[in-house]
Design a protein around this motif. Structure first.
Motif, PDB file in Angstrom:
ATOM      1  N   LEU A 135      17.359  -1.704   1.141  1.00  0.00           N
ATOM      2  CA  LEU A 135      16.449  -0.693   1.690  1.00  0.00           C
ATOM      3  C   LEU A 135      15.081  -1.346   1.823  1.00  0.00           C
ATOM      4  CD1 LEU A 135      15.853   2.317   2.377  1.00  0.00           C
ATOM      5  CD2 LEU A 135      15.215   2.555  -0.037  1.00  0.00           C
ATOM      6  N   GLU A 136      14.418  -1.105   2.934  1.00  0.00           N
ATOM      7  CA  GLU A 136      13.140  -1.757   3.235  1.00  0.00           C
ATOM      8  C   GLU A 136      12.194  -1.715   2.033  1.00  0.00           C
ATOM      9  OE1 GLU A 136      14.651   0.428   5.173  1.00  0.00           O
ATOM     10  OE2 GLU A 136      13.424   2.141   5.672  1.00  0.00           O
ATOM     11  N   TYR A 137      11.631  -2.893   1.705  1.00  0.00           N
ATOM     12  CA  TYR A 137      10.600  -3.050   0.676  1.00  0.00           C
ATOM     13  C   TYR A 137      11.080  -2.687  -0.730  1.00  0.00           C
ATOM     14  CZ  TYR A 137       8.387  -2.396   5.241  1.00  0.00           C
ATOM     15  OH  TYR A 137       8.106  -2.434   6.588  1.00  0.00           O
ATOM     16  N   THR A 138      12.418  -2.621  -0.942  1.00  0.00           N
ATOM     17  CA  THR A 138      12.931  -2.288  -2.291  1.00  0.00           C
ATOM     18  C   THR A 138      14.111  -3.196  -2.623  1.00  0.00           C
ATOM     19  OG1 THR A 138      14.752  -0.785  -1.728  1.00  0.00           O
ATOM     20  CG2 THR A 138      12.517   0.157  -1.698  1.00  0.00           C
ATOM     21  N   GLY A 198      15.152  -6.472   9.194  1.00  0.00           N
ATOM     22  CA  GLY A 198      14.551  -6.847  10.479  1.00  0.00           C
ATOM     23  C   GLY A 198      15.014  -8.204  10.958  1.00  0.00           C
ATOM     24  N   CYS A 199      15.256  -9.119  10.012  1.00  0.00           N
ATOM     25  CA  CYS A 199      15.752 -10.449  10.406  1.00  0.00           C
ATOM     26  C   CYS A 199      17.171 -10.361  10.950  1.00  0.00           C
ATOM     27  CB  CYS A 199      15.709 -11.398   9.214  1.00  0.00           C
ATOM     28  SG  CYS A 199      14.040 -11.979   8.885  1.00  0.00           S
ATOM     29  N   ILE A 200      17.970  -9.468  10.388  1.00  0.00           N
ATOM     30  CA  ILE A 200      19.340  -9.256  10.889  1.00  0.00           C
ATOM     31  C   ILE A 200      19.261  -8.663  12.301  1.00  0.00           C
ATOM     32  CG2 ILE A 200      21.548  -8.082  10.509  1.00  0.00           C
ATOM     33  CD1 ILE A 200      20.736  -7.991   7.474  1.00  0.00           C
ATOM     34  N   LEU A 201      18.358  -7.687  12.479  1.00  0.00           N
ATOM     35  CA  LEU A 201      18.135  -7.083  13.800  1.00  0.00           C
ATOM     36  C   LEU A 201      17.728  -8.166  14.802  1.00  0.00           C
ATOM     37  CD1 LEU A 201      17.607  -4.671  15.776  1.00  0.00           C
ATOM     38  CD2 LEU A 201      15.358  -4.436  14.680  1.00  0.00           C
ATOM     39  N   ASP A 202      16.777  -9.025  14.389  1.00  0.00           N
ATOM     40  CA  ASP A 202      16.325 -10.108  15.262  1.00  0.00           C
ATOM     41  C   ASP A 202      17.494 -10.986  15.707  1.00  0.00           C
ATOM     42  OD1 ASP A 202      13.103 -10.969  13.661  1.00  0.00           O
ATOM     43  OD2 ASP A 202      13.753  -9.207  14.791  1.00  0.00           O
ATOM     44  N   SER A 203      18.378 -11.319  14.762  1.00  0.00           N
ATOM     45  CA  SER A 203      19.470 -12.252  15.110  1.00  0.00           C
ATOM     46  C   SER A 203      20.450 -11.591  16.072  1.00  0.00           C
ATOM     47  CB  SER A 203      20.183 -12.742  13.848  1.00  0.00           C
ATOM     48  OG  SER A 203      20.686 -11.642  13.136  1.00  0.00           O
ATOM     49  N   VAL A 204      20.691 -10.296  15.899  1.00  0.00           N
ATOM     50  CA  VAL A 204      21.594  -9.588  16.824  1.00  0.00           C
ATOM     51  C   VAL A 204      20.975  -9.542  18.219  1.00  0.00           C
ATOM     52  CG1 VAL A 204      22.658  -7.348  17.370  1.00  0.00           C
ATOM     53  CG2 VAL A 204      22.713  -8.219  15.021  1.00  0.00           C
ATOM     54  N   VAL A 205      19.675  -9.221  18.307  1.00  0.00           N
ATOM     55  CA  VAL A 205      18.989  -9.149  19.608  1.00  0.00           C
ATOM     56  C   VAL A 205      18.975 -10.526  20.281  1.00  0.00           C
ATOM     57  CG1 VAL A 205      16.792  -8.654  20.786  1.00  0.00           C
ATOM     58  CG2 VAL A 205      17.564  -7.197  18.915  1.00  0.00           C
ATOM     59  N   SER A 206      18.622 -11.551  19.512  1.00  0.00           N
ATOM     60  CA  SER A 206      18.513 -12.896  20.086  1.00  0.00           C
ATOM     61  C   SER A 206      19.867 -13.395  20.593  1.00  0.00           C
ATOM     62  CB  SER A 206      17.978 -13.870  19.032  1.00  0.00           C
ATOM     63  OG  SER A 206      16.740 -13.406  18.549  1.00  0.00           O
ATOM     64  N   GLU A 207      20.898 -13.113  19.830  1.00  0.00           N
ATOM     65  CA  GLU A 207      22.258 -13.589  20.179  1.00  0.00           C
ATOM     66  C   GLU A 207      22.746 -12.885  21.448  1.00  0.00           C
ATOM     67  OE1 GLU A 207      24.798 -12.552  16.863  1.00  0.00           O
ATOM     68  OE2 GLU A 207      26.238 -11.672  18.267  1.00  0.00           O
ATOM     69  N   MET A 208      22.332 -11.602  21.639  1.00  0.00           N
ATOM     70  CA  MET A 208      22.823 -10.832  22.797  1.00  0.00           C
ATOM     71  C   MET A 208      22.001 -11.049  24.040  1.00  0.00           C
ATOM     72  SD  MET A 208      23.919  -7.170  21.493  1.00  0.00           S
ATOM     73  CE  MET A 208      24.643  -7.016  23.096  1.00  0.00           C
ATOM     74  N   LYS A 242       0.843  -1.217   0.000  1.00  0.00           N
ATOM     75  CA  LYS A 242       0.000   0.000   0.000  1.00  0.00           C
ATOM     76  C   LYS A 242       0.866   1.250   0.000  1.00  0.00           C
ATOM     77  CE  LYS A 242      -4.220  -1.966   0.530  1.00  0.00           C
ATOM     78  NZ  LYS A 242      -3.924  -3.200   1.197  1.00  0.00           N
ATOM     79  N   GLU A 243       1.542   1.549   1.087  1.00  0.00           N
ATOM     80  CA  GLU A 243       2.330   2.787   1.183  1.00  0.00           C
ATOM     81  C   GLU A 243       3.685   2.521   1.822  1.00  0.00           C
ATOM     82  OE1 GLU A 243      -1.392   5.266   2.925  1.00  0.00           O
ATOM     83  OE2 GLU A 243       0.384   6.456   2.435  1.00  0.00           O
ATOM     84  N   TRP A 244       4.767   2.822   1.066  1.00  0.00           N
ATOM     85  CA  TRP A 244       6.103   2.656   1.633  1.00  0.00           C
ATOM     86  C   TRP A 244       6.257   3.509   2.879  1.00  0.00           C
ATOM     87  CZ3 TRP A 244      10.308   5.477   3.069  1.00  0.00           C
ATOM     88  CH2 TRP A 244      11.541   4.782   3.185  1.00  0.00           C
ATOM     89  N   ALA A 245       6.939   2.999   3.888  1.00  0.00           N
ATOM     90  CA  ALA A 245       7.277   3.815   5.058  1.00  0.00           C
ATOM     91  C   ALA A 245       8.651   3.394   5.567  1.00  0.00           C
ATOM     92  CB  ALA A 245       6.238   3.655   6.168  1.00  0.00           C
ATOM     93  N   MET A 246       9.323   4.283   6.297  1.00  0.00           N
ATOM     94  CA  MET A 246      10.732   4.068   6.648  1.00  0.00           C
ATOM     95  C   MET A 246      10.945   3.183   7.878  1.00  0.00           C
ATOM     96  SD  MET A 246      11.687   7.907   7.929  1.00  0.00           S
ATOM     97  CE  MET A 246      10.742   8.720   9.217  1.00  0.00           C
ATOM     98  N   ASN A 247      10.283   2.001   7.862  1.00  0.00           N
ATOM     99  CA  ASN A 247      10.540   1.000   8.906  1.00  0.00           C
ATOM    100  C   ASN A 247      11.775   0.218   8.494  1.00  0.00           C
ATOM    101  OD1 ASN A 247       7.185   0.455   8.139  1.00  0.00           O
ATOM    102  ND2 ASN A 247       7.799   1.603   9.957  1.00  0.00           N
ATOM    103  N   VAL A 248      12.455  -0.391   9.465  1.00  0.00           N
ATOM    104  CA  VAL A 248      13.652  -1.160   9.107  1.00  0.00           C
ATOM    105  C   VAL A 248      13.270  -2.297   8.150  1.00  0.00           C
ATOM    106  CG1 VAL A 248      13.656  -2.780  11.080  1.00  0.00           C
ATOM    107  CG2 VAL A 248      15.835  -2.072  10.048  1.00  0.00           C
ATOM    108  N   GLY A 249      12.028  -2.763   8.238  1.00  0.00           N
ATOM    109  CA  GLY A 249      11.498  -3.743   7.291  1.00  0.00           C
ATOM    110  C   GLY A 249      11.834  -5.187   7.623  1.00  0.00           C
ATOM    111  N   ASP A 250      11.350  -6.114   6.777  1.00  0.00           N
ATOM    112  CA  ASP A 250      11.467  -7.536   7.099  1.00  0.00           C
ATOM    113  C   ASP A 250      12.862  -8.103   6.834  1.00  0.00           C
ATOM    114  OD1 ASP A 250       9.439  -8.547   4.195  1.00  0.00           O
ATOM    115  OD2 ASP A 250      10.894  -6.950   4.504  1.00  0.00           O
ATOM    116  N   GLU A 251      13.518  -7.648   5.760  1.00  0.00           N
ATOM    117  CA  GLU A 251      14.849  -8.213   5.449  1.00  0.00           C
ATOM    118  C   GLU A 251      15.898  -7.770   6.470  1.00  0.00           C
ATOM    119  OE1 GLU A 251      15.877  -7.906   1.249  1.00  0.00           O
ATOM    120  OE2 GLU A 251      17.989  -7.895   1.825  1.00  0.00           O
TER     121      GLU A 251
END
Ligand SMILES: Cc1ncnc2c1ncn2[C@@H]1O[C@H](/C=C/CNC(=O)c2cc(-c3ccc(F)cc3)cc(O)c2O)C[C@H]1O
Ligand SMILES: [Mg+2]
Length: 214
Positions: free
Chosen positions: A198-201, A47-57, A36-45
């Motif tokens: 870049l998120e969603y691109t 976001g998975c890297i973010l998840d792995s850093v958080v989970s590991e720490m 629908k509308e692009w927005a400047m969230n870190v996004g899913d791709e």
């Protein structure tokens, strides 16, 4: 009156996500921003890297700079241990109001402290105001020209300890050249670039993970 994009993003969450289910909130925002509308969230791709850093720490104390609509706030908070402290700073009252509702819809309001104000004003006050000695993880995703001054400010305020991790979004697009130059050349940090998009691109972007060596 015209709605804002953050308001439309919140409506999509309230329509498509299940209350109390953080993953459905993340999915609803990603679907809205992709279709629908692009927005400047870190996004899913990224976001998975973010998840792995958080989970590991498995961090006990996390700081996020730039809440926006709360997408990465929900991604991080859903992975934190029960007694972790998580502070997210947002100086735009409109964005903060939306983010509070997104965080609440995910059922994570108990795990997140959203503080309204500018990072430069709040970073020096965090120790005494929130009883936090140092942060294990800092996620930088606010104005790109604030990454470097705020990093230096966190160092000066003694908010980083040996092993603290800085994870910075958008180091390629829009780019944070002064921050990258500093963090990659400083003997105080060990840095690594996680290439992504870049998120969603399909545009290249990535996260820079930097460990403070003390
Ligand atoms: C200093 C300070 N203190 C507290 N909150 C602060 C703050 N500076 C910004 N904020 C808040 O963070 C949020 C700002 C984030 C800035 N992020 C961006 O500008 C940003 C921009 C893009 C982007 C890429 C390509 C394009 F073609 C267009 C845009 C992508 C992203 O992932 C981004 O994070 C909202 C703002 O109110
Ligand atoms: Mg970003």
């Amino acid at each position: 009156t015209q709605s804002t994009r953050p308001q439309r993003l919140l409506s999509a969450v309230q329509k498509n996500a299940t209350r109390g289910d953080p993953c459905s909130v993340v999915r609803a925002i990603d679907d809205f921003c992709r279709h629908k509308e692009w927005a400047m969230n870190v996004g899913d791709e990224k976001g998975c890297i973010l998840d792995s850093v958080v989970s590991e720490m498995n961090p006990a104390a996390v700081l996020e700079l730039g809440t926006y609509c709360g997408y990465s706030t929900v991604r991080i908070a859903r992975l934190l241990p029960p007694d972790a402290k998580f502070i997210t700073l947002e100086f735009n009252p409109g964005f903060a109001a939306i983010a509070r509702q997104v965080i609440a819809w995910a059922g994570l309001e108990e795990k997140v402290q959203l503080v309204e104000g500018a990072s430069g004003d709040w970073i020096p006050k965090i120790k005494e105001q929130f009883g936090i000695k140092t942060f294990d993880l800092v996620f930088l995703d606010h104005w790109k020209d604030r990454y470097l001054p705020d990093t230096k400010l966190m160092e000066e305020c003694g908010l980083l300890r040996k092993g603290s991790v800085l994870l910075a979004d958008n180091v390629i697009c829009p780019g944070t050249p002064d921050y990258l130059e500093y963090i990659r050349s400083s003997p105080k940090y060990e840095s690594r670039y996680f290439k992504s998009h870049l998120e969603y691109t399909k545009v290249e972007d990535g996260l820079e993970k930097s460990i403070f060596l003390g």
